[in-house]
Structures are given as C-alpha cells and as structure tokens.
Write a protein that holds these residues in place. Structure first.
Motif, PDB file in Angstrom:
ATOM      1  N   GLN A 208       0.830  -1.205   0.000  1.00 19.17           N
ATOM      2  CA  GLN A 208       0.000   0.000   0.000  1.00 19.17           C
ATOM      3  C   GLN A 208       0.867   1.259   0.000  1.00 19.17           C
ATOM      4  OE1 GLN A 208      -2.637  -0.179   3.357  1.00 19.17           O
ATOM      5  NE2 GLN A 208      -3.607  -2.084   2.698  1.00 19.17           N
ATOM      6  N   GLU A 209       1.893   1.279   0.844  1.00 17.41           N
ATOM      7  CA  GLU A 209       2.735   2.469   0.945  1.00 17.41           C
ATOM      8  C   GLU A 209       3.577   2.654  -0.313  1.00 17.41           C
ATOM      9  OE1 GLU A 209       2.559   4.745   3.260  1.00 17.41           O
ATOM     10  OE2 GLU A 209       0.956   3.575   4.203  1.00 17.41           O
ATOM     11  N   LEU A 210       4.028   1.561  -0.915  1.00 14.70           N
ATOM     12  CA  LEU A 210       4.799   1.670  -2.143  1.00 14.70           C
ATOM     13  C   LEU A 210       3.956   2.249  -3.277  1.00 14.70           C
ATOM     14  CD1 LEU A 210       6.835  -1.685  -2.129  1.00 14.70           C
ATOM     15  CD2 LEU A 210       7.690   0.623  -1.649  1.00 14.70           C
ATOM     16  N   VAL A 211       2.695   1.844  -3.356  1.00 10.27           N
ATOM     17  CA  VAL A 211       1.805   2.389  -4.389  1.00 10.27           C
ATOM     18  C   VAL A 211       1.617   3.884  -4.181  1.00 10.27           C
ATOM     19  CG1 VAL A 211      -0.549   2.364  -5.285  1.00 10.27           C
ATOM     20  CG2 VAL A 211       0.634   0.211  -4.834  1.00 10.27           C
ATOM     21  N   ARG A 212       1.373   4.303  -2.922  1.00 13.50           N
ATOM     22  CA  ARG A 212       1.200   5.733  -2.637  1.00 13.50           C
ATOM     23  C   ARG A 212       2.436   6.532  -3.056  1.00 13.50           C
ATOM     24  NH1 ARG A 212      -0.908   3.907   2.577  1.00 13.50           N
ATOM     25  NH2 ARG A 212      -3.187   3.978   2.530  1.00 13.50           N
ATOM     26  N   THR A 213       3.615   6.018  -2.701  1.00 10.40           N
ATOM     27  CA  THR A 213       4.853   6.715  -3.035  1.00 10.40           C
ATOM     28  C   THR A 213       5.070   6.756  -4.539  1.00 10.40           C
ATOM     29  OG1 THR A 213       5.824   5.998  -0.940  1.00 10.40           O
ATOM     30  CG2 THR A 213       7.335   6.788  -2.631  1.00 10.40           C
ATOM     31  N   ALA A 214       4.772   5.648  -5.224  1.00 10.60           N
ATOM     32  CA  ALA A 214       4.950   5.601  -6.678  1.00 10.60           C
ATOM     33  C   ALA A 214       4.056   6.610  -7.377  1.00 10.60           C
ATOM     34  CB  ALA A 214       4.671   4.190  -7.186  1.00 10.60           C
ATOM     35  N   ILE A 215       2.831   6.751  -6.918  1.00  2.11           N
ATOM     36  CA  ILE A 215       1.915   7.721  -7.521  1.00  2.11           C
ATOM     37  C   ILE A 215       2.441   9.143  -7.327  1.00  2.11           C
ATOM     38  CG2 ILE A 215      -0.392   8.721  -7.343  1.00  2.11           C
ATOM     39  CD1 ILE A 215      -1.425   5.916  -6.655  1.00  2.11           C
ATOM     40  N   LYS A 216       2.922   9.442  -6.115  1.00  2.00           N
ATOM     41  CA  LYS A 216       3.459  10.774  -5.847  1.00  2.00           C
ATOM     42  C   LYS A 216       4.659  11.089  -6.726  1.00  2.00           C
ATOM     43  CE  LYS A 216       2.052  10.924  -0.971  1.00  2.00           C
ATOM     44  NZ  LYS A 216       2.557  10.955   0.437  1.00  2.00           N
ATOM     45  N   ARG A 217       5.473  10.081  -7.021  1.00  2.00           N
ATOM     46  CA  ARG A 217       6.711  10.297  -7.778  1.00  2.00           C
ATOM     47  C   ARG A 217       6.555   9.997  -9.264  1.00  2.00           C
ATOM     48  NH1 ARG A 217      11.098   7.596  -3.492  1.00  2.00           N
ATOM     49  NH2 ARG A 217      10.467   8.878  -1.703  1.00  2.00           N
ATOM     50  N   SER A 218       5.328   9.716  -9.691  1.00  2.00           N
ATOM     51  CA  SER A 218       5.044   9.405 -11.107  1.00  2.00           C
ATOM     52  C   SER A 218       5.857   8.207 -11.586  1.00  2.00           C
ATOM     53  CB  SER A 218       5.335  10.635 -11.989  1.00  2.00           C
ATOM     54  OG  SER A 218       4.518  11.720 -11.605  1.00  2.00           O
TER      55      SER A 218
END
Length: 588
Positions: A208-218
């Motif tokens: 879950q946290e990796l997905v959130r971070t990936a979205i923020k960083r494109s």
C-alpha cells in the motif's frame, strides 16, 4: 509475525553488468543487493540469519543460480524470500526471463533464468511462506499469471509476489541514483518506517505504501498477489517504532552492521552536504591511521567484498573495499591502499608481493601498482571484446618477476610496454561466447600459463604463444560461485603438479582428475600451495575442506560468502565475506 530466524532463508539475485550490448548496465543493482541484505539481517529491523542469505551478484551461469535457489528453498521451513533486480525479458510464449550476466537476448531459454525455474523451486519448498520480490521490467506478468486459470501451479498456500511494475511496464533505474526506483522506495520505507503503522510492517501494508509513493513520484505502480494469508506476513519491524537506544538481543551470532546510505534516518538528508565533506576528510585520516596497524589479533582483516589473492611472499590483496584495494602482510597489517574508487572486476599480485594489477569496470585500462611505493607502475588497455561482444575483464595474471601481464587472453611485456600477442580462445559450443574466466602462471615454469574459459583450461607458453599439451575439459555440470561474479579459480600447487580449475582438480603429470566423486559435484574455490587440501563450495553459502590424499572432508563447515583462498604457507584459509576477511586454521 516475523519469519522464524533459524528456519528461514533468502536468495538475493541481481545483475548490474551484462555481456550483451542489448542489455544496458544497471550499476545501482549492486547497491540494491548490499542494502537489502543489510536490512533483512539487521537485528533491530530484520529477521534473517546472515548464514542463511545467498547473494548472487552478476552471476553468469543459470545452473549456478538455480542450484543456490533450489538448495535454499529445500532448507527453508518457515519462510523463503527470493529477490531479483535486473533486466526482465519476455520470451516467445510470453514467459518472463530474468537476465544474468551472460544472458543472450536471442537465446533466453539457455542463458537467462526462466521464472518457471523460480516457480519450480517455490512449489517444491517445504517453507510455510514463500515471498518473491521482482524489481525488473515486465515483472507484473507473474502477478497476472497467478490470477489466471492457465498457470495455476503458483496457487500454493503461503505464496506472495511483489512486482515492481505492471505486466507490460518498464522498471526504472535513474542514472546516477544509489538504488533502482522500486528498491529505493522499498529500502526507504523499511529504513524509516511508518509512524502510524503497527510495530511490524506486513507485506500488504508495504505494498500500500509503495503504491502511494509511486503515484506521488510518477513511477510505475507496484503490483502484488498473495495466496491465503500471505499478505499478513511481516517483512520487517517498523523502524519508526523502534527504540534504538535499547539493546538488541539476537538468538544467533549478530550479522554484520547495517551500512547507512541516507534512507535509514531522515536527518541524514538534511546533513548530506556536511556528511560528504566530513567523509572525504575522514577517508584521508583513516588511510593514514590504518597503515601498519594490525586489524585482528586472532587473524583476519576488516576488509572484504570480493576476491582475495595470496602471494608466495605472504602478502595478499582483497578487492572491492569501498573502491580501494588493500595490500596486507601475513599479520594482516595494511602495507598499502591502492586504487581510487570504482568497481573491481579482477586483480592479482606477483609472487614476491611487490606488484599488484587491478582491473575496474569503469576504466578502459588495467593498472599495475608498485606496492612499496604505493604508486602506478604501468598501464595496459583492457581486453574488452571477444568476437564483437563487450566483456568485463575477469582474468589477470602476473608472472614471478612482474615482467609479463596477462589480461584475459592478451599477453603484455611490461618492461617494453608492448603487447606480445593474444592467446586463441576456442569457439563456444553454445550461443554464449566461450570467454576467459581465470588465469594463473605455473609456479616453476615461468613462461607457462593456465588459461581458463567456460568450457576448458589450456596451458600455454606465453612467449611463443603455443599450447602445452591438450586442453583440460571443465566439469560440464558446474558454473561459478553464486556469491561471486564469475571470476575463475585457477590455482597451481607450489610444485606445479596439481591444478585446480572450474569444478576440476587435475594431476598434470597423469592428466587425470583427482577426487572426482567429490569435486565434480561441487565448485573448487582454492587449492593449498602444498597440494594437500582444497576448499570447495557446497552449492549454498557454505564451504568445506577436502583432504586430497584420501578425498575426505575434514574440519567444520565454513561460512562462505565471497571467496576462499589459502595462505602461502598452507596453514590458513582466508574466508572473504561482505565486509571482512576471516582466517580458518588448518592446524587445529
């Protein structure tokens, strides 16, 4: 809950350098492996016994990686953790292949690690939990396979896959970054923790946290798939909830300390410029203070990383210590620190211990150093190509008086600073080039060299460039060590009667194999100068000693990570680990 430390195993596979020009280099992968291993074996954060962790960095041979994977899979009873970072390729039937150092994109079936082999190891493992983390292009295909009806064999209770990308996406490795994008996010999460999360970080919460971070960083969004309750398995303790001032009690010998790279503590980002300045100053002060000081009274040195080479004088070298090459005496005192950074691919030392040759991946030449002056003595171009394929130098050999240098298959006269010629490399019987993997000069015949390739070892007269006798065939079932980068182990006994090459111990007088019932099933790592012992890898991260006289094992099992090398007097065995080199006495 966390995996059981004593019944869990991990295999970390990564490839940063490739022979094929179609596969660009990924320098950050090497750091991925080191830092992930450090987190998993950190007694405060992780759960993994260092002795249960195989690191297969830039391994060439598919069989070698598969054996390491299979052996760890069969040994694991609680949790099996498998990680891969590198290039992913898609085969003709849409199957995923994991690229190794020798992978040929036109012959994936025989030169890359098919994910089907990983699946096979998972399915046959007695481990209650099986975790796979893939940081490569097209890794999401594995997740889709698990969800489909066609490939149902992965639906084994307790299996979890975390993939860096969707099925048809490319994983990112930013130029100049310390880690690849996905693994960098993972290490940052594990190193910093989550203030609002429980004390243990489960696989599901990590995703879950990796997905959130990936979205923020494109960045590409990681994919996951798990069976049963596998997502509830914890991968690490929550760093944000750990009291670092409290003592940590380990149930087995503590692992090597975790090296910090800025992802563990947020304050490191604020103090980055100051830290770099202090590090440069500290390096010079450290070098000055280390010269001549014994590191361990019990034997061994606080250096490690790759390969060790002993000279008959008692001096030895160890590669890849923060880009430096220390030269030590038999008392483990530092005589000189050579090199100025970079990734060492091969090194050797002359018999008298006065000269050291070093090849690095980011340089186009091999440097020869005068040890006593701690200065460069000569430079020669690297042998970078064999039949149009880019290669990394893996074989260096200096003759007794350091007047001749062999770089892969090129012979150089160092006094005249000219190339004498090239030793022919036999055509390969497969699509993979039959490249040179090791070399050593004969101890009593100064012009005779043993040149090892993947398929055979040939003795040569380097002055006349003519073969000496017939080629010696290497064991067909063996490749190189899973924890090293494919550097061949070519060792003569001091009298020149025995020769150890890739998977074979030879009697040169009789041209016969010695102890084939033991050696042919394992990998010979070193031959003692007195010819009485060999050090052998058993297919995992361990090694053992064999007495040549009766072909029997003796002594205890050796925790082996990178390399093993006998001392010049055959009294000690050097065991090179990630950040240190230990001694094992052969007299006890």
């Amino acid at each position: 809950m966390l995996p059981d430390r004593g019944r869990s195993y991990a295999v970390l596979i990564g490839t940063s350098h490739y022979r094929s020009p179609e596969l660009p280099r990924l320098p950050a992968v090497r750091q991925n492996l080191d830092d992930l291993q450090a987190v998993l074996t950190d007694p405060a954060l992780g759960w993994l016994d260092p002795a249960h962790c195989v690191v297969a960095a830039n391994t060439r041979d598919v069989r070698t990686v598969y054996r390491a994977l299979r052996d760890s899979a069969m040994a694991a009873e609680d949790t099996l953790f498998v990680y891969f970072a590198g290039h992913g390729r898609v085969g003709a039937r849409n199957e995923l292949f994991l690229s190794l150092a020798d992978t040929d994109p036109d012959a994936l079936q025989v030169s890359a690690l098919a994910y089907d082999l990983v699946r096979d190891a998972l399915n046959h493992s007695p481990a209650a939990n099986r975790v796979v983390v893939l940081d490569c292009c097209f890794s999401g295909r594995v997740v889709d396979d698990m969800a489909g009806d066609v490939i149902g064999q992965l639906e084994v209770e307790g299996t979890y896959v975390l993939a860096a990308t969707p099925p048809n996406a490319v994983a990112l490795a930013p130029r100049g970054a310390t880690h690849t994008a996905f693994t960098g996010m993972l290490l940052e999460l594990l190193g910093n923790g989550l203030p609002d999360a429980p004390p243990l970080l489960t696989l599901g919460r990590i995703h879950q946290e990796l997905v959130r971070t990936a979205i923020k960083r494109s960045l590409p969004q990681p994919r996951q798939r798990g069976t049963g309750t596998s997502q509830n398995l914890a991968l690490a303790r929550n760093a944000a909830k750990i009291d670092r001032s409290a003592p940590v009690v380990a149930t087995s010998p503590p692992p090597e300390p975790l090296r910090r790279h800025g992802v563990r503590l947020p304050v490191a980002m604020v103090l980055l410029l100051l830290a770099v300045s202090l590090a440069v100053l500290g390096l010079f002060l450290w070098l000055e203070s280390e010269i001549g000081r014994p590191y361990r009274s019990s034997g061994g040195a606080e250096f490690g990383g790759g390969r060790a080479v002993y000279s008959t004088s008692g001096r030895y070298v160890v590669d890849n210590v923060d880009g430096l090459v220390p030269v030590l005496d038999h008392g483990d005192r530092v005589i000189a620190m050579l090199g100025g950074g970079g990734d060492v691919s091969a090194l050797t030392i002359s018999d008298d211990g006065k000269f050291v040759a070093v090849a690095k991946r980011d340089e186009d030449e091999v440097k020869v150093y005068d040890v006593d002056r701690a200065a460069e003595n000569a430079k020669v171009p690297e042998s970078r190509r064999v039949r149009g394929t880019e290669l990394t130098t893996l074989a260096l050999a200096l003759n007794r008086d350091a007047t001749l240098l062999v770089v892969d298959n090129m012979v150089w006269d160092l006094r005249a600073n000219r190339q004498i010629g090239e030793l022919p490399v036999p055509e390969s019987g497969s699509s993979t080039p039959n490249a040179v993997s090791g070399a050593a000069f004969h101890p009593t015949e100064p012009d005779v060299l043993a040149l090892e390739t993947h398929e055979s070892t040939q003795l040569w007269n380097v002055r006349t460039l003519t073969p000496v006798g017939e080629a010696l065939r290497n064991a067909p079932t063996l490749g190189t060590s899973p924890t090293r980068e494919g550097v061949g182990d070519v060792d003569f006994s001091a009298d020149g009667r025995l020769l150890a090459t890739k998977g074979v111990l030879w009697s040169l007088e009789r041209r016969e194999r010695i102890c084939p019932e033991v050696v042919d099933q394992h990998a010979v790592e070193a031959l003692s100068p007195n010819g009485q012992s060999i050090a052998v890898r058993d297919g995992t991260v361990h090694g053992f000693l064999v007495r040549v006289e009766d072909c029997r094992r003796f002594g205890d099992r050796i925790p082996f990570y990178r390399d093993m090398e006998f001392s010049h007097d055959s009294r000690w065995l050097l065991v090179v680990q990630s950040e240190k080199t230990d001694r094992v006495s052969l007299e006890s």
